[in-house]
Design an enzyme around this catalytic site. Structure first.
Site, PDB file in Angstrom:
ATOM      1  CG  ASP A  77       1.454   3.124   4.840  1.00  0.00           C
ATOM      2  OD1 ASP A  77       0.308   2.548   5.022  1.00  0.00           O
ATOM      3  OD2 ASP A  77       2.518   2.292   4.438  1.00  0.00           O
ATOM      4  CG  ASP A 108      -0.308   0.052   2.483  1.00  0.00           C
ATOM      5  OD1 ASP A 108       1.096   0.262   2.585  1.00  0.00           O
ATOM      6  OD2 ASP A 108      -0.619   0.113   3.590  1.00  0.00           O
ATOM      7  CG  ASP A 113      -3.488   2.764   5.233  1.00  0.00           C
ATOM      8  OD1 ASP A 113      -4.525   2.313   4.902  1.00  0.00           O
ATOM      9  OD2 ASP A 113      -2.796   1.933   5.929  1.00  0.00           O
TER      10      ASP A 113
HETATM   11  P1  UTP Z   1       2.355  -0.979   6.689  1.00  0.00           P
HETATM   12  O1  UTP Z   1       1.213  -2.365   7.096  1.00  0.00           O
HETATM   13  O2  UTP Z   1       1.702  -0.244   5.314  1.00  0.00           O
HETATM   14  O3  UTP Z   1       3.687  -1.708   6.227  1.00  0.00           O
HETATM   15  O4  UTP Z   1       2.343  -0.249   7.888  1.00  0.00           O
HETATM   16  P2  UTP Z   1       5.074  -1.239   5.209  1.00  0.00           P
HETATM   17  O5  UTP Z   1       6.077  -1.556   6.189  1.00  0.00           O
HETATM   18  O6  UTP Z   1       4.507  -0.166   4.593  1.00  0.00           O
HETATM   19  O7  UTP Z   1       4.819  -2.407   4.385  1.00  0.00           O
HETATM   20  P3  UTP Z   1       4.264  -2.582   2.876  1.00  0.00           P
HETATM   21  O8  UTP Z   1       5.443  -2.156   2.017  1.00  0.00           O
HETATM   22  O9  UTP Z   1       2.940  -1.354   2.695  1.00  0.00           O
HETATM   23  O10 UTP Z   1       3.816  -4.105   2.590  1.00  0.00           O
HETATM   24  C1  UTP Z   1       3.347   0.877   8.066  1.00  0.00           C
HETATM   25  C2  UTP Z   1       3.658   1.304   9.253  1.00  0.00           C
HETATM   26  O11 UTP Z   1       2.372   1.794   9.863  1.00  0.00           O
HETATM   27  C3  UTP Z   1       1.993   1.335  10.939  1.00  0.00           C
HETATM   28  C4  UTP Z   1       2.814  -0.195  10.960  1.00  0.00           C
HETATM   29  O12 UTP Z   1       2.973  -0.568  12.634  1.00  0.00           O
HETATM   30  C5  UTP Z   1       3.861   0.083  10.346  1.00  0.00           C
HETATM   31  O13 UTP Z   1       4.939   0.220  11.177  1.00  0.00           O
HETATM   32  N1  UTP Z   1       0.512   1.055  11.195  1.00  0.00           N
HETATM   33  C6  UTP Z   1      -0.103   0.572  10.418  1.00  0.00           C
HETATM   34  C7  UTP Z   1      -0.178   1.638  12.345  1.00  0.00           C
HETATM   35  O14 UTP Z   1       0.571   1.918  13.297  1.00  0.00           O
HETATM   36  N2  UTP Z   1      -1.470   1.406  12.452  1.00  0.00           N
HETATM   37  C8  UTP Z   1      -2.333   0.896  11.369  1.00  0.00           C
HETATM   38  O15 UTP Z   1      -3.355   0.541  11.556  1.00  0.00           O
HETATM   39  C9  UTP Z   1      -1.504   0.322  10.412  1.00  0.00           C
HETATM   40 MN    MN Z   2       2.726   0.532   3.774  1.00  0.00          MN
END
Ligand code: UTP
Ligand code: MN
Length: 501
Positions: free
Chosen positions: A334, A332, A425
């Site tokens: 973020d 995804d 997100d």
């Molecule tokens: P991600 O699940 O997007 O992982 O969460 P990522 O490392 O970006 O991996 P890919 O590349 O998308 O697969 C990113 C960060 O956001 C935090 C997670 O703990 C992670 O450190 N997070 C995610 C939250 O704090 N709350 C959430 O609801 C989702």
């Molecule tokens: Mn991510």
């Protein structure tokens, strides 16, 4: 993307014109620049000097503590030998210098005085003029937030296997076993060399018997039997399929599996009740399964910034998650959004989301409002930021499809679609919580988990993406940058590309 004003403050000159007085004359530190880099070495030098340590720029017989980061014992010795033109010798009338991992340095800075050298700090010992790597020697720090974990490393065959075993344990509901495998994999990711034998891992944290057996099998046979069994296991394959649906966690997947679900079409055939999130996840399954490239993430960023800027022009919008850690693809994209003026961010996410929705840029969205319960501020696991979980319709580049612009064919042929679905997100944080939110949303998940574990176990402080709290004194400890948070925890700063734990 730290605001410019702060960046300047953090990049303070490494060496002060006036060297503070030496409080510990029995200790003379030499920092090895190899792998550490000149800038970081300069920063650590001034940090130590401010605390009354003597740090020398050139290696000499006066040095008592050689400190290095991410180097093996022999790496350090040969590096010094190359620099000085002579080998590091066992002193005749004095003890030979300690060859140490940076953990000794960090702990000493934290303690405000030199801590006694323990086996775990030492990279090896010089004995009667002969260098001897002790027990194959390489050790890494116990918490992932005390180590550097780069994206690409030397033991991916082994770490992939361990991570798969960790996933399988999670699918079986065993969080503890899952975490053990994940931690072992993470330790190996931070090793600066390729393992040649299982024996070499025996001093490493979390690399117990099971982990060593996996290492041995992979080194000897190229594969791990247990992993090969998983790859053809119906339960594993099915759990992997179901948990990869947006909105489906392990518990739901397990319930469905036990109820007989084996493939996506079973969900409809068996009339399984789905949440709107899961429905959207299944509808766009093929697109969402395909990794998002960095190029696509940047195009998403362009659209998101454009949408938000329509309502407030000077927001700070930062791409976090895996892309901030240097990943070239992710599941995804973020984003973290903030502004110094509390009024400016109020309602901006909803406005931008509604606008994108009206333009057909969102295939699904769900916004969680900011939680004001104090529990979020004190709990390690809760995240109370206003967050929008969305599926974004990323328009194709003109060259992507010969039929671009032919919007009417969207429903007929997926190949002729003019967009692809991307999970996005969007998180809004207040300005004072921004450094904590940035740290919390940059990941990796294990890195975050380890930071929180370290904070609590070692410092009795609660860390989450809202702040740092002293629960005993019932007060929060503010910080204005990620660097400051690490410093408050007595940790060396770990830049995002090294948080790939
Ligand atoms: P991600 O699940 O997007 O992982 O969460 P990522 O490392 O970006 O991996 P890919 O590349 O998308 O697969 C990113 C960060 O956001 C935090 C997670 O703990 C992670 O450190 N997070 C995610 C939250 O704090 N709350 C959430 O609801 C989702
Ligand atoms: Mn991510």
């Amino acid at each position: 993307m730290i605001p410019l004003k702060r960046r300047k403050k953090e990049a303070a000159a490494p060496s002060d014109p006036v060297t503070p007085p030496v409080l510990f004359p029995e200790v003379c530190i030499f920092l090895v620049e190899r792998r550490m880099g000149a800038a970081r070495r300069g920063f650590l030098t001034s940090l130590a000097q401010k605390k009354g340590f003597s740090v020398v720029q050139e290696y000499s017989g006066a040095v008592t503590h050689v400190v290095s980061e991410q180097n093996s014992f022999t790496d350090v010795l040969s590096w010094i030998e190359r620099k000085t033109g002579k080998p590091v010798e066992n002193g005749k009338d004095k003890e030979s210098p300690h060859i140490l991992d940076v953990s000794w340095f960090t702990e000493s800075m934290s303690a405000g005085k030199p801590v006694p050298v323990e086996t775990r700090h030492s990279l090896g010992t010089l004995q009667s003029g002969v260098s001897k790597e002790k027990d194959e020697l390489f050790t890494v720090a116990p918490y992932a937030c005390q180590r550097h974990t780069p994206l690409t490393h030397h033991n991916s065959g082994i770490t992939d296997a361990l991570e798969m075993l960790g996933k399988a344990a999670a699918f079986q509901g065993s969080e503890v076993r899952s975490l053990a495998f994940t931690r072992a994999a993470s330790v190996l990711k931070s090793l600066p060399f390729k393992l040649q034998s299982a024996e070499e891992a025996k001093n490493l944290y979390f690399c117990g018997g099971h982990c060593q057996a996996v290492i041995q099998e992979i080194l000897e046979d190229g594969v791990c039997h247990e992993v090969e069994v998983l790859k053809i296991s119906e339960q594993y394959k099915c759990m992997e399929l179901l948990t990869s649906i947006f909105g489906v966690g392990v518990r739901t997947a397990e319930r469905w599996y036990k109820g007989g679900v084996r493939k996506l079409s079973d969900l409809e055939d068996m009339n399984i009740k789905l949440t709107p999130e899961q429905k959207a996840g299944i509808e766009h399954y093929t697109d969402l399964k395909q990794p998002v490239s960095l190029e696509e993430a940047k195009r998403v960023e362009h659209f998101i910034k454009d949408a938000l800027n329509r309502f407030v022009s000077d927001l700070t919008i930062t791409m976090t998650g895996g892309f901030r850690r240097g990943k070239q693809q992710g599941h995804d994209v973020d984003f973290l959004i903030t502004h110094p003026d509390e009024e400016a961010i109020r309602g901006v996410l909803k406005k931008a989301v509604d606008w994108m929705d009206s333009k057909g840029l969102l295939l699904y969205h769900h916004t969680k409002v900011r939680s004001h319960t104090p529990a979020h501020r004190r709990s390690t696991h809760m995240d109370g930021h206003e967050t929008c979980y969305a599926i974004f319709a990323l328009p194709n580049l003109p060259s992507d499809s010969g039929v671009s612009g032919a919007a009417h064919v969207d429903l007929i042929s997926p190949a002729a679609r003019t967009w692809r679905a991307v999970r996005v997100d969007l998180v809004v944080s207040s300005y004072d919580e921004y450094p904590f939110a940035l740290l919390g949303w940059t990941g990796s998940k294990l890195f975050e988990r380890e930071l929180r574990r370290f904070s609590w176990n070692e410092k009795k402080l609660t860390l989450n993406s809202h702040g740092l709290y002293n629960t005993e004194k019932n007060c929060s400890i503010p910080a204005t940058s990620e660097e400051e948070i690490f410093a408050l925890l007595g940790l060396q700063y770990v830049p995002p590309p090294y948080r790939n734990a």
